[in-house]
Scaffold this active site. Sequence first.
Site, PDB file in Angstrom:
ATOM      1  N   LYS A 187       0.855  -1.186   0.000  1.00  0.00           N
ATOM      2  CA  LYS A 187       0.000   0.000   0.000  1.00  0.00           C
ATOM      3  C   LYS A 187       0.891   1.235   0.000  1.00  0.00           C
ATOM      4  O   LYS A 187       1.888   1.288   0.731  1.00  0.00           O
ATOM      5  CB  LYS A 187      -0.899  -0.009   1.243  1.00  0.00           C
ATOM      6  CG  LYS A 187      -1.937   1.114   1.290  1.00  0.00           C
ATOM      7  CD  LYS A 187      -2.801   1.009   2.551  1.00  0.00           C
ATOM      8  CE  LYS A 187      -3.885   2.080   2.597  1.00  0.00           C
ATOM      9  NZ  LYS A 187      -4.714   1.981   3.815  1.00  0.00           N
ATOM     10  N   SER A 193      -9.726   1.899   3.035  1.00  0.00           N
ATOM     11  CA  SER A 193      -8.864   2.642   2.127  1.00  0.00           C
ATOM     12  C   SER A 193      -7.838   1.784   1.390  1.00  0.00           C
ATOM     13  O   SER A 193      -7.310   2.219   0.375  1.00  0.00           O
ATOM     14  CB  SER A 193      -8.109   3.710   2.917  1.00  0.00           C
ATOM     15  OG  SER A 193      -7.216   3.111   3.837  1.00  0.00           O
ATOM     16  N   SER A 235      -9.875  -0.261   7.290  1.00  0.00           N
ATOM     17  CA  SER A 235      -9.268  -0.130   5.961  1.00  0.00           C
ATOM     18  C   SER A 235      -8.584  -1.368   5.426  1.00  0.00           C
ATOM     19  O   SER A 235      -8.197  -1.394   4.257  1.00  0.00           O
ATOM     20  CB  SER A 235      -8.267   1.027   5.962  1.00  0.00           C
ATOM     21  OG  SER A 235      -8.956   2.244   5.885  1.00  0.00           O
TER      22      SER A 235
END
Lengths: 489, 98, 476
Positions: free
Chosen positions: A81, A156, A180
């Site tokens: 990420k 997210s 997330s």
Amino acid sequence: MARDWSSATGHEIHDALHHGTATASDITQSFLRRIEAVDGKVRAYVDIWKDHALKQAENVDSRLKRGQTIGPLAGVPFAIKDVLCTKHGHTTCCSRILKGYRSPFDATVIERLEQAGVVFLGKVNMDEFAMGSSTENSSVQVTRNPWDLKCVPGGSSGGSAAAVVADECVASLGSDTGGSIRQPAALCGCVGMKPTYGRVSRYGLVAFASSLDQIGPFTKDVEDLALVMNVISGRDERDSTSADIPVPNYSQALRDDISDITVGLPKEYYTDALNPEMRQKIESAVKILEARGAKVIEVSLPHTEYAIAVYYIICTAEASANLARFDGVRYGYRAPKVADVQEMYAKTKTDGYGREVQRRILLGTYVLSSGYYDAYYLKAQKVRALIRKDFEEAFQKCNVIATPTSPTPAFEIGAKTADPLEMYLSDIYTISVNLAGIPGLSVPCGLTQSGLPSGLQLLGKPFDEATLMRVAYAYEKNRGFDIGKPPLT
Amino acid sequence: MTKITKADVEYVAALAQLSLDEVTKERLVGELSDILSYMDKLNELDTRDIEPMMHVLPMTNVYRDDVVGPSLDRETALMNAPKTDGEYFLVPRILDIE
Amino acid sequence: MQYEAIIGLEVHVELNTQSKVFCRCSTKFDAPPNTNVCPVCLGMPGVLPVLNRAVVESAVAVGLALNCTVSSWSKLDRKNYFYPDLAKNYQISQYDLPLCRHGSLEIEVNGQSKRIGITRAHIEEDTARNVHDIGGGESGVDFNRSGVPLLEIVSEPELRSAQEAYAYLLQLKQILQYLNVSDCNMEEGSLRAEANVSVRPVGSTKFGTKTEVKNIASFSFTQRAIDYEIKRQIQTLEEGGTVRQETRGWDDRSGTTVSQRSKESAHDYRYFPEPDLVPIAMDETWVKRIREALPELPQAKRARFIEQYRLSAYDAGVLTSSKAMADYFESVLKAGAAAKPAANWIMGDLQALLTAAKTEIESCSITPNHLSEMIRLIEDGTISGKIAKHLLVDMFQTGKAPKALVEEKGLVQISDISWLEQVAREVIVANPGPVSDYRAGKEKTFGFLVGQVMKASKGKANPKLVNDILKQQLAK
Ligand SMILES: [Zn+2]
């Protein structure tokens, strides 16, 4: 053409490397081809590290050639990420304000995985600064749900989940501040875990809300989850909040035996807000656990309804300070043609941040500002204590708590962008976990009628990830179905 | 009911160093009011005797020994600087904003 | 109308730990710009602070020395404001739970001692340094100072004059230096003072509007800056005006304080607990360990010097003005010298030499052993006090032992009685006038005659013997 490895798990890849039936380079090539084939649709990657990945794979191969032993994750391709600092490539949090930023150091988790011989394929998409539940707040691109390209992957860490599910990597790293990791894992159909606060070092994780953030893995199965957790967990002297508590061998904890387990079902989670189809999925998942010998009881988490309010006060307050540093002085974007420092700040921040980030900064600034601190921030901290106490009391009666991960399956792109509050409310089942600091994971529990994945969320006592993984493992072994692969090609 | 006014939004924006246009301000008055009204839910709870929770972990006293470690070389430190003379980070004129 | 001033001081002290407060960069002063920096003190994305234990211990030591209550539970907070010298645009500081509270410091002004309350002392991080006018209207930022540990010490508004404020600062500096926690160099910025000043009519119990006086860059400016500000405020009031609450900077060139007109935006620092750092829990054993390691503090040392060495209050004050001075003095005594001559030599000739050479006693080339040896040479009559004065200069310049120098330069005192008797006889014969004056009762001329003997011996004659012999012969 060489065999396609992209659907393999980490432990399958390890076996192949160990027995010499494949090389790490072949495997990495296989994933690079897969990315090329499907990422145009999924749009998970924001930066692909082709040369770097091949070099890392060659290192593993040369170790093997020299007859050296390799760890279980050596040669296994990962995605990262873009919220994690990496010396290689850029670290941008998918924000304009950090475009082109190069970190002078690697996050602790990256260091540890690199030590373990992992191959990094690149950085994946996310909501800007991890603020969002759909990955639509990325300044780079909108990632699609591999099961239905019209839908969001969740967020997210949408890129991390989508990349695993689309077979664009074996496993990935994400961060979870209010769900997330777990929510996109559920919406995309993979395993995702938020460890206990303090289990995994946050050093090198660009902070959103420091008291809530944790790094965690996305994997294709629980066995791989244990392998990743074995590597990334444990005390780090660079993170004062990383706990000095021994890390068990999570792989050894995976036994298909849950007869000693009591599963708690919080009555506050099973309300009308829960989509009936999702409810049915969870109920059948719980039945499987019961059939394997687990005792199932009802528990109560009475302050659940306050969690979202508490969460959006605390996370925005912390974010308002954490994001202050992006000011155009030392790194990142600086607005052109500014006459003085004040104009530089204002223009840089206003041009540099997206709408959701600005909204949260303003909200966080407001709840901390003179005259409002007690009414909002202090109040939220007190209610946070109550929420934690709820869990402590519930865990007196059970070992794990089972809930849906998300009240609904993946929604269509654009469906919730107009109403921020509605988007916030979709985090209802995941947020309390971060407030209480406990571990939680999401494991796929079937497809809905419309072919979208759903997730079973399991919550555990602090630092008892092992039990959590054991229950998830038993479920996975006995659920009697495989959700299969999304129809991408 | 609006929970906050345009002046509030302007005040907070100034603290956060954001410059908002009129349309955005209006929009935020609505959005933030909605969210803050939702947060009023917390007032249902009597929390007078509750200790605020600052940390989820019951940890105290985590320290580092006073030992000097390596710093970055200057080139690396300045690597991402939007503007530098090779020695300093350069910023535009500083009006006395403190 | 008669006015009185109300003054409170906020002092920031840079602690002299090896590494910074939250990262391992060196705290060394005057390194080339942006070389003692790392991701943490540059506030780069993804970094976390880790608190330096030595900072906590130094802060507690200062707290104990200032008679503070050390908080058993304390935490760090974020103070939010934007400035290019603030790496994260928040400063890690302490807000509602400072490490030390409710202390006091005793000062002495005009022979009167007075106890000044200390409100609090807390830990925080220093900011970077802005270098203005780097060219083209731009400023440069050097982050070497970013994250250097600071201790902020806040006094109660109990100081009543610039003189008291000055005494407070000096006393505070002395204690900090005794504790060896800071260099306390105002010129280099390792000690910075801000004064909150207000005035009110004598007898009034209400506080007047205060101003904050900043930019006091040396100890000598403190008194002038505060004095000026008091006079300015009184004059303003006398003229029927009102004092504005504002920050004023001391301008050394004009000798005035100047309003630093800041934007109207109120300070709204939005303090909240620093989530990246865990609380500081000070248990009794830890505090005890720090307390036991405290050196003897100036006040106690002064009292002991008066008591143990029978020194005057003045001498004891001078000798304890720095720990190094006091240690030097006691080392000289330990090497065998008596207190009185040791004190006199250190405070007199030696101090003069140090001042002239602009050095501190710590780096004095005369070791305590050598000074003690020199004093012994005077006492056993090997050299005269007068010779010793020259000898001390030689010792200071060469670093050599006094005995070696005495031999090398032939400075041994003449105590040969028959030779001295011979010289005395010659002096009496050569000076009939003074001799008869002396015999007629003019005792004063005796000194002249002694001087003549000394002169004939080139200063080496033992003065005591010369006295005795002359008296004897003149009595004949
Ligand atoms: Zn540093």
